[in-house]
Write an enzyme that holds these catalytic residues in place. Structure first.
Site, PDB file in Angstrom:
ATOM      1  N   TYR A 167      11.375  13.128 -28.978  1.00  0.00           N
ATOM      2  CA  TYR A 167      11.022  14.520 -29.254  1.00  0.00           C
ATOM      3  C   TYR A 167      11.678  14.973 -30.558  1.00  0.00           C
ATOM      4  O   TYR A 167      12.898  14.931 -30.691  1.00  0.00           O
ATOM      5  CB  TYR A 167      11.496  15.409 -28.098  1.00  0.00           C
ATOM      6  N   ASN A 171      -5.017  22.511 -14.500  1.00  0.00           N
ATOM      7  CA  ASN A 171      -4.065  22.530 -13.377  1.00  0.00           C
ATOM      8  C   ASN A 171      -2.633  22.223 -13.828  1.00  0.00           C
ATOM      9  O   ASN A 171      -1.753  22.023 -13.002  1.00  0.00           O
ATOM     10  CB  ASN A 171      -4.488  21.553 -12.274  1.00  0.00           C
ATOM     11  N   SER A 172      -2.399  22.162 -15.145  1.00  0.00           N
ATOM     12  CA  SER A 172      -1.018  21.983 -15.620  1.00  0.00           C
ATOM     13  C   SER A 172      -0.283  23.313 -15.516  1.00  0.00           C
ATOM     14  O   SER A 172      -0.906  24.361 -15.305  1.00  0.00           O
ATOM     15  CB  SER A 172      -1.036  21.517 -17.080  1.00  0.00           C
ATOM     16  N   VAL A 193       1.167  25.009 -17.928  1.00  0.00           N
ATOM     17  CA  VAL A 193       0.727  25.908 -19.002  1.00  0.00           C
ATOM     18  C   VAL A 193      -0.673  26.431 -18.687  1.00  0.00           C
ATOM     19  O   VAL A 193      -0.954  27.621 -18.848  1.00  0.00           O
ATOM     20  CB  VAL A 193       0.741  25.191 -20.380  1.00  0.00           C
ATOM     21  N   TYR A 216      -1.982  21.651 -27.998  1.00  0.00           N
ATOM     22  CA  TYR A 216      -0.541  21.792 -27.727  1.00  0.00           C
ATOM     23  C   TYR A 216       0.013  20.595 -26.968  1.00  0.00           C
ATOM     24  O   TYR A 216       1.224  20.510 -26.748  1.00  0.00           O
ATOM     25  CB  TYR A 216      -0.254  23.104 -26.980  1.00  0.00           C
ATOM     26  N   GLY A 267      -0.823  16.114 -25.785  1.00  0.00           N
ATOM     27  CA  GLY A 267      -1.649  14.913 -25.962  1.00  0.00           C
ATOM     28  C   GLY A 267      -1.533  14.022 -24.736  1.00  0.00           C
ATOM     29  O   GLY A 267      -1.189  12.852 -24.829  1.00  0.00           O
ATOM     30  N   TRP A 305       3.244  24.653 -31.374  1.00  0.00           N
ATOM     31  CA  TRP A 305       4.483  24.064 -30.860  1.00  0.00           C
ATOM     32  C   TRP A 305       5.438  25.216 -30.568  1.00  0.00           C
ATOM     33  O   TRP A 305       5.866  25.904 -31.499  1.00  0.00           O
ATOM     34  CB  TRP A 305       5.070  23.110 -31.908  1.00  0.00           C
TER      35      TRP A 305
END
Ligand SMILES: NC(=O)c1ccc[n+]([C@@H]2O[C@H](COP(=O)([O-])OP(=O)(O)OC[C@H]3O[C@@H](n4cnc5c(N)ncnc54)[C@H](OP(=O)(O)O)[C@@H]3O)[C@@H](O)[C@H]2O)c1
Length: 398
Positions: A81, A200-201, A203, A302, A304, A328
């Site tokens: 990251y 369904n995430s 976010v 936002y 991948g 981001w």
């Protein structure tokens, strides 16, 4: 808020391990010495006293109450990251020495001590969330400059109505969703439509609900994957049950495999084709979003999740003039003035307390239960909607 709904409690998702209000005098953390797979490198550590901090003006001591395990936290531990700035704010020391790093970026805590010179109306007892990433929130307490924190004015109310664990999940998931709704296209409240994948995430869940508070409709594409028809239906119900007519759930595979299904969806949308597409997946799923996008509309990427690139066909650029952007949240948080960050936090808290927005389902674990937590995360694929892992940062290890 355009739409005011009553706050509801999802009893089905009540955490198995309640957040403990017990005050402790010692210190514990979840930290790692080297990068690698979290189950291998993350270690639970306890000691009698917290690590020594620099006694600087403007520093405050935060008792961490709860902190979620987000995909970015996994990437940080893996060493994959990036930092949004060249010289990031140093992380407060780990109890195990300078070579160790404490995991965790987001969190919800309370100020328990402070040196003179703190800003932004932070006082002992204030509830706060993190305004800087990478501070290492998976621990019982830490000292931070007040500039790294955002006070939550209605924190006591949020704690009482939603609980510590839900409050901990609000700011990154909700903040990412809120900025993408607000900052790229100006959507008409009556006719605005957003199309997103990974609906369904965490976010995705927040995005549909926050959009609903603005009367903006959301079409959520969700992969059917290995879900049985019954499991898919349960998931679709979980995503739409309280927001019928606002969020529509469509199996991504149905559209990818059948051109007629795309035409039917386009006909249903009529003149309200989405001006904003939100992409967390890439590959064919992102291409599908671009197909559904209105001419001149924007697709914001936002995430991948499929690890496949986003490809944009030349005709889409020439004849449809679509805009392709990225978002981001760590960069937004780094570049934004504290006052604006606080305004966003206030808006998110108001959306929960006054607008009926609910946080995604979650499961609480103590920091000492990191292995069980990570195992739970990978084994819950049959769940209608995956639960977020949240660490109770105060609960003692065995
Ligand atoms: N840019 C930013 O600032 C920012 C901020 C927050 C999050 N993110 C990123 O956004 C993504 C979502 O984060 P989150 O915390 O909301 O995730 P999450 O709650 O852990 O959910 C991930 C969801 O994605 C779905 N999924 C996984 N692989 C997929 C694929 N190949 N195709 C379609 N769906 C897939 C899974 O659903 P099923 O398994 O049921 O299909 C799962 O529900 C992550 O990539 C994360 O790193 C970025």
């Amino acid at each position: 808020m355009a739409s005011i709904r009553h706050y509801r409690t999802l009893t089905r998702w009540r955490p198995l391990v309640p957040v403990s209000p017990k005050k402790r005098s010692d210190y514990h953390e979840l930290s790692f010495l080297e990068h690698g797979e979290p189950t291998r490198v993350m270690e639970y550590h306890q000691q009698e006293t917290p690590p020594v901090h620099k006694d600087n003006d403007g520093f405050v001591k935060v008792e961490m109450l709860a902190a979620p395990w987000n995909p970015a936290d996994k990437n940080v531990v893996q060493g994959k990251y990036p930092s949004p700035v060249k010289n990031p704010m140093p992380q407060p020391p780990s109890g195990r020495g300078d070579s160790w790093k404490v995991a965790g970026s987001e969190g919800w805590g309370r100020v328990v001590d402070m040196r003179p010179g703190g800003g932004l109306h932070i006082t002992p007892g204030s509830f706060v969330t993190l305004g800087q990433s990478g501070m290492g929130t998976f621990r019982s307490s830490l000292w931070l400059p007040s500039s790294a924190l955002i006070p939550v004015d209605r924190g006591e109310e949020l704690k009482t109505r939603a609980g510590h664990a839900a409050a901990a999940c609000l700011f990154q998931l909700g903040g990412t969703a809120w900025r993408m709704i607000k900052d790229f296209e100006s959507l008409d409240e009556a006719t605005g439509v957003i199309v997103q994948n990974a609906g369904n995430s965490g976010v995705g869940w927040m995005l549909s609900q926050l959009a609903a508070t603005l009367n903006i409709r959301v079409i959520s594409l969700v992969r059917r994957g290995s879900k049985s028809p019954g499991e898919f239906e349960r998931m679709a119900n979980a995503l739409t049950q309280q927001y019928t007519n606002t969020t529509r759930v469509v199996a991504e595979e149905d559209l990818l495999e059948d051109k007629e299904a795309i035409k039917a969806l386009e006909a249903e949308l009529g003149t309200c084709a989405p001006r904003l597409a939100i992409n967390a997946v890439g590959g064919p799923s992102a291409s599908l979003l671009l197909k559904l996008l209105a001419p001149g509309g924007t697709m914001v990427t936002y995430g991948g999740l499929s690890m496949q690139p986003v490809t944009v066909g030349t005709p889409l650029l020439i004849f449809k003039d679509v805009k392709v952007r990225g978002y981001w949240h760590s960069r937004w948080m780094t570049r934004t003035f504290p006052k604006q960050k606080k305004q966003m936090v206030d808006e998110l808290v108001n959306a929960v307390l006054d607008g009926g927005v609910q946080l995604p389902p979650f499961q609480v674990f103590p920091l000492s239960g990191v292995q069980e937590a990570l195992k739970f995360e990978t084994e819950q694929s049959a769940e209608a909607v995956r639960r977020k892992i949240v660490f109770d940062c105060q609960r003692q290890g065995d």
